[in-house]
Design a protein around this motif. Structure first.
Motif, PDB file in Angstrom:
ATOM      1  N   TRP A 184       0.828  -1.213   0.000  1.00 27.24           N
ATOM      2  CA  TRP A 184       0.000   0.000   0.000  1.00 27.24           C
ATOM      3  C   TRP A 184       0.857   1.255   0.000  1.00 27.24           C
ATOM      4  O   TRP A 184       0.342   2.361   0.072  1.00 27.24           O
ATOM      5  CB  TRP A 184      -0.937  -0.003   1.213  1.00 27.24           C
ATOM      6  CG  TRP A 184      -1.524  -1.353   1.437  1.00 27.24           C
ATOM      7  CD1 TRP A 184      -1.421  -2.123   2.559  1.00 27.24           C
ATOM      8  CD2 TRP A 184      -2.274  -2.137   0.496  1.00 27.24           C
ATOM      9  NE1 TRP A 184      -2.049  -3.328   2.376  1.00 27.24           N
ATOM     10  CE2 TRP A 184      -2.580  -3.366   1.113  1.00 27.24           C
ATOM     11  CE3 TRP A 184      -2.708  -1.921  -0.811  1.00 27.24           C
ATOM     12  CZ2 TRP A 184      -3.299  -4.368   0.473  1.00 27.24           C
ATOM     13  CZ3 TRP A 184      -3.421  -2.930  -1.451  1.00 27.24           C
ATOM     14  CH2 TRP A 184      -3.708  -4.127  -0.804  1.00 27.24           C
ATOM     15  N   ARG A 198       2.303   3.529  -1.901  1.00 28.87           N
ATOM     16  CA  ARG A 198       2.439   4.186  -3.203  1.00 28.87           C
ATOM     17  C   ARG A 198       3.542   5.242  -3.138  1.00 28.87           C
ATOM     18  O   ARG A 198       3.645   5.989  -2.177  1.00 28.87           O
ATOM     19  CB  ARG A 198       1.133   4.853  -3.610  1.00 28.87           C
ATOM     20  CG  ARG A 198       0.050   3.905  -4.093  1.00 28.87           C
ATOM     21  CD  ARG A 198      -1.193   4.687  -4.494  1.00 28.87           C
ATOM     22  NE  ARG A 198      -2.276   3.821  -4.921  1.00 28.87           N
ATOM     23  CZ  ARG A 198      -2.592   3.587  -6.194  1.00 28.87           C
ATOM     24  NH1 ARG A 198      -1.887   4.161  -7.153  1.00 28.87           N
ATOM     25  NH2 ARG A 198      -3.591   2.810  -6.516  1.00 28.87           N
ATOM     26  N   THR A 199       4.325   5.322  -4.195  1.00 25.80           N
ATOM     27  CA  THR A 199       5.372   6.331  -4.275  1.00 25.80           C
ATOM     28  C   THR A 199       5.136   7.271  -5.448  1.00 25.80           C
ATOM     29  O   THR A 199       5.860   8.236  -5.631  1.00 25.80           O
ATOM     30  CB  THR A 199       6.754   5.671  -4.426  1.00 25.80           C
ATOM     31  OG1 THR A 199       6.742   4.822  -5.579  1.00 25.80           O
ATOM     32  CG2 THR A 199       7.097   4.850  -3.188  1.00 25.80           C
ATOM     33  N   GLN A 259       1.916   9.188  -7.994  1.00 25.95           N
ATOM     34  CA  GLN A 259       0.525   9.583  -7.940  1.00 25.95           C
ATOM     35  C   GLN A 259      -0.428   8.503  -8.438  1.00 25.95           C
ATOM     36  O   GLN A 259      -1.480   8.264  -7.840  1.00 25.95           O
ATOM     37  CB  GLN A 259       0.337  10.840  -8.798  1.00 25.95           C
ATOM     38  CG  GLN A 259       0.995  12.073  -8.196  1.00 25.95           C
ATOM     39  CD  GLN A 259       1.135  13.192  -9.215  1.00 25.95           C
ATOM     40  OE1 GLN A 259       1.209  12.922 -10.406  1.00 25.95           O
ATOM     41  NE2 GLN A 259       1.181  14.417  -8.753  1.00 25.95           N
ATOM     42  N   GLN A 316      -8.550  -0.082  -4.208  1.00 25.45           N
ATOM     43  CA  GLN A 316      -7.192  -0.598  -4.128  1.00 25.45           C
ATOM     44  C   GLN A 316      -6.930  -1.555  -2.971  1.00 25.45           C
ATOM     45  O   GLN A 316      -5.852  -2.136  -2.894  1.00 25.45           O
ATOM     46  CB  GLN A 316      -6.216   0.573  -4.008  1.00 25.45           C
ATOM     47  CG  GLN A 316      -6.342   1.360  -2.706  1.00 25.45           C
ATOM     48  CD  GLN A 316      -5.245   2.404  -2.553  1.00 25.45           C
ATOM     49  OE1 GLN A 316      -4.350   2.527  -3.385  1.00 25.45           O
ATOM     50  NE2 GLN A 316      -5.294   3.159  -1.469  1.00 25.45           N
ATOM     51  N   LEU A 321      -3.152  13.791  -1.940  1.00 21.69           N
ATOM     52  CA  LEU A 321      -3.622  12.464  -2.285  1.00 21.69           C
ATOM     53  C   LEU A 321      -3.970  11.665  -1.040  1.00 21.69           C
ATOM     54  O   LEU A 321      -3.378  11.861   0.023  1.00 21.69           O
ATOM     55  CB  LEU A 321      -2.546  11.702  -3.065  1.00 21.69           C
ATOM     56  CG  LEU A 321      -2.031  12.349  -4.346  1.00 21.69           C
ATOM     57  CD1 LEU A 321      -0.880  11.519  -4.912  1.00 21.69           C
ATOM     58  CD2 LEU A 321      -3.146  12.478  -5.360  1.00 21.69           C
ATOM     59  N   ARG A 322      -4.930  10.767  -1.176  1.00 18.07           N
ATOM     60  CA  ARG A 322      -5.183   9.771  -0.132  1.00 18.07           C
ATOM     61  C   ARG A 322      -4.653   8.457  -0.689  1.00 18.07           C
ATOM     62  O   ARG A 322      -5.327   7.760  -1.445  1.00 18.07           O
ATOM     63  CB  ARG A 322      -6.672   9.675   0.186  1.00 18.07           C
ATOM     64  CG  ARG A 322      -6.945   8.856   1.449  1.00 18.07           C
ATOM     65  CD  ARG A 322      -8.406   8.920   1.833  1.00 18.07           C
ATOM     66  NE  ARG A 322      -9.230   8.166   0.910  1.00 18.07           N
ATOM     67  CZ  ARG A 322     -10.518   8.411   0.694  1.00 18.07           C
ATOM     68  NH1 ARG A 322     -11.105   9.417   1.296  1.00 18.07           N
ATOM     69  NH2 ARG A 322     -11.211   7.671  -0.140  1.00 18.07           N
ATOM     70  N   LEU A 323      -3.423   8.140  -0.334  1.00 17.59           N
ATOM     71  CA  LEU A 323      -2.730   7.005  -0.934  1.00 17.59           C
ATOM     72  C   LEU A 323      -3.111   5.686  -0.281  1.00 17.59           C
ATOM     73  O   LEU A 323      -3.043   4.635  -0.920  1.00 17.59           O
ATOM     74  CB  LEU A 323      -1.218   7.211  -0.843  1.00 17.59           C
ATOM     75  CG  LEU A 323      -0.673   8.428  -1.603  1.00 17.59           C
ATOM     76  CD1 LEU A 323       0.829   8.551  -1.398  1.00 17.59           C
ATOM     77  CD2 LEU A 323      -0.999   8.342  -3.077  1.00 17.59           C
ATOM     78  N   GLN A 324      -3.448   5.724   0.991  1.00 18.97           N
ATOM     79  CA  GLN A 324      -3.868   4.502   1.661  1.00 18.97           C
ATOM     80  C   GLN A 324      -5.371   4.561   1.881  1.00 18.97           C
ATOM     81  O   GLN A 324      -6.044   5.483   1.453  1.00 18.97           O
ATOM     82  CB  GLN A 324      -3.099   4.325   2.969  1.00 18.97           C
ATOM     83  CG  GLN A 324      -1.602   4.132   2.734  1.00 18.97           C
ATOM     84  CD  GLN A 324      -0.910   3.478   3.919  1.00 18.97           C
ATOM     85  OE1 GLN A 324      -1.542   3.034   4.863  1.00 18.97           O
ATOM     86  NE2 GLN A 324       0.405   3.407   3.853  1.00 18.97           N
ATOM     87  N   PHE A 357      -8.351   4.789  -3.347  1.00 17.13           N
ATOM     88  CA  PHE A 357      -7.337   5.760  -3.743  1.00 17.13           C
ATOM     89  C   PHE A 357      -8.052   7.020  -4.214  1.00 17.13           C
ATOM     90  O   PHE A 357      -8.958   6.951  -5.045  1.00 17.13           O
ATOM     91  CB  PHE A 357      -6.477   5.159  -4.859  1.00 17.13           C
ATOM     92  CG  PHE A 357      -5.540   6.115  -5.537  1.00 17.13           C
ATOM     93  CD1 PHE A 357      -4.762   6.984  -4.811  1.00 17.13           C
ATOM     94  CD2 PHE A 357      -5.425   6.129  -6.924  1.00 17.13           C
ATOM     95  CE1 PHE A 357      -3.888   7.860  -5.433  1.00 17.13           C
ATOM     96  CE2 PHE A 357      -4.567   6.983  -7.562  1.00 17.13           C
ATOM     97  CZ  PHE A 357      -3.787   7.865  -6.817  1.00 17.13           C
TER      98      PHE A 357
END
Length: 397
Positions: free
Chosen positions: A11, A13-14, A16, A283, A381-384, A388
Motif C-alpha cells: 500500500w 504508493r510512491t 501519484q 485498491q 492524495l489519499r494514498l492509503q 485511492f
C-alpha cells in the motif's frame, strides 16, 4: 516467515497513479507471495492478473465474515469473525449472497442504468453551473465530483439529497484512514438512523426509487433494507467520485491523451475504461479466506489462510495489458478488474459508467481550457485506505 512481505508494503504508493513498485518484482518472482498481516497472521497476496481471477472466481475461497481470518481494516484494526449481518451481502457466500444479490440485479442492469443517462447529464450540467458560480479556481472534488456522484446515487436509492448532511459524510470518513475513528463511528450511527427514517417514510409514501420497490417486494425486513442502503452508499459513492476526480487529475497530466479525447469525443467510453484500469481506485479491501487446502500458483494455500487480491497490480500485469504503466485511451481494456471479478463483482458498475460518462463529458465540454490551479505535486492524495483518492483538486479555466 523470512520471505513474507509486510502488510504495509503493497500500500506504499510512491507515485501519484502507480501501484507500489514491489508488485513488479513480486509478479516476476512470486506472483503469489507470503504476507504478514498486522496481527501476525501469515497469509498471501496476489500480484498477477491470472491469479487474481482464479481466487475471485473459485468457490473454495470465502468472503464471509463468519469463516476464517478476517484480515484487517485500513486503520490497522483486526476484525473478529462475526455472524452474518442481515442485508450486508458483500460479506456473504452463496446461497445467502445469491439471495440478496438476485433482488438487486434488475436495478443495476445496463438498460436500467442507461435510463438514468439523461438525468445524470442534467445533474452534471447543474454542477457545472455551480462551479461557474463559484468561479475559477474551484475544487473539482467539492464542487463537482462529490455532489455529482452522491446526487445520482441518492436519487436511485431513494435518499433525499437535500438532507445529505445527515448521511453524506459517513462514507468519506469510513474510507479515510486519517479520519478520527470516533467521528467516523458517530457519522455512521447518524446515517444508519437516517436510513431507518427514510425506510419508514417510503412505507407510508412510496416513490419511484429502489427503497420503495424493495418495500413493495415484501421480502426484506427494515433491518435488511437499511443495511442494503448502507452497503450501496458506502460501496458506490466514494469509489465513483474518486474515479472521476482522479481520472481528471490523470488526464490533465497527460496532455496528448487529453487532446486526443477532445479531438474525438467518441473515444470517451473507451477512455473511461482505461481510466478505470489505469487508476483502479478500489485498491485495498479485496481478500478471501481458503475453505480448504488449495493448490494455487505453485503454492499450497492452507485452509483458513487469507489471500489478498491486489486489483491495481492485476490491472498493471503486462501479461494482460501491453505497456500497462502507460495511460492509453486507445488500448484494448476488456477484462480489466477495476470492478473486481466473480460473484462479488461490483453490482453498480453500469451506474458508475453512466455517472463517469456524464461527468467527463460535461466537464470537458464546458471548460476547453481546464487545467490544474496548483502544481501536480501540491494536489493532496489519499494514498492509503480502501479507495485511492484526491482529497481536493484545484482547477482553473
Amino acid at each position: 516467515m523470512s520471505d513474507a512481505i509486510s502488510f504495509e508494503e503493497p500500500w506504499a504508493r510512491t507515485h501519484q497513479f502507480d501501484p507500489p513498485a514491489i508488485f513488479e518484482s513480486l509478479r516476476a518472482e512470486r506472483p503469489l507471495a507470503r504476507m504478514v498481516y498486522p496481527d501476525g497472521h501469515v497469509g498471501w497476496i496476489t500480484s498477477s492478473y491470472e491469479l487474481a481471477r482464479s481466487v475471485l472466481s473459485d468457490p473454495r475461497f470465502s468472503h464471509s465474515t463468519e469463516i476464517g481470518h478476517f484480515p484487517v481494516t485500513h486503520r490497522g484494526q483486526v476484525m473478529p469473525n462475526h455472524p452474518r449481518i442481515p442485508g450486508m451481502f458483500i460479506h456473504m457466500d452463496p446461497p445467502h449472497h445469491t439471495h440478496y444479490r438476485r433482488m438487486l440485479t434488475g436495478e443495476f442492469t445496463a438498460r436500467r442504468a442507461g435510463r438514468l443517462a439523461a438525468r445524470a447529464e442534467t445533474v452534471a450540467a447543474e454542477q457545472i453551473d455551480a462551479m461557474r458560480a463559484h468561479g475559477s479556481p474551484a475544487d473539482l472534488v467539492k464542487h463537482y465530483a462529490k455532489p455529482l456522484s452522491l446526487r445520482i446515487l441518492s436519487e436511485l436509492v431513494g435518499l433525499p439529497y437535500e438532507e445529505a448532511d445527515r448521511y453524506g459524510h459517513a462514507p468519506t470518513l469510513l474510507h479515510d484512514p486519517d479520519a478520527d475513528p470516533q467521528e467516523a463511528m458517530t457519522a455512521m450511527g447518524q446515517a444508519a438512523a437516517f436510513f431507518a427514517e427514510v425506510v419508514e417514510r417510503r412505507r407510508k409514501e412510496p416513490q419511484d426509487d429502489l427503497i420503495s420497490r424493495l418495500i413493495a417486494d415484501g421480502q426484506l425486513s427494515d433491518e435488511e433494507l437499511c443495511n442494503i442502503v448502507t452497503l450501496l452508499l458506502f460501496a458506490g459513492y466514494e469509489t465513483t467520485e474518486s474515479a472521476l476526480a482522479v481520472g481528471v487529475f490523470a488526464l490533465l497530466q497527460h496532455p496528448a491523451q487529453l487532446a486526443a479525447l477532445r479531438a474525438d469525443p467518441g473515444k470517451l467510453d473507451a477512455a473511461i475504461e482505461e481510466f478505470l484500469r489505469y487508476l483502479t481506485v478500489n485498491q485495498y479491501d479485496t481478500y478471501r479466506t481458503a475453505l480448504e487446502d488449495i493448490e494455487l500458483g505453485g503454492e499450497t494455500v492452507k485452509k483458513g489462510d487469507s489471500v489478498t487480491v491486489s486489483l491495481p497490480a492485476a490491472n498493471r500485469d503486462p501479461a494482460k495489458f501491453a505497456c500497462p504503466a502507460e495511460l492509453d485511451i486507445d488500448r484494448e481494456t476488456s477484462g480489466h478488474m477495476a470492478f473486481g471479478f466473480g460473484i462479488h463483482q461490483c453490482l453498480g458498475q453500469n451506474l458508475a459508467r453512466v455517472e463517469l460518462r456524464a461527468g467527463f463529458s460535461a466537464l470537458l465540454g464546458a471548460f476547453p481550457d481546464l487545467g490544474l490551479a496548483v502544481a501536480p505535486e501540491e494536489v493532496p492524495l489519499r494514498l492509503q485506505g480502501s479507495v485511492f483518492a484526491v482529497k481536493s483538486l484545484p482547477v482553473s479555466w
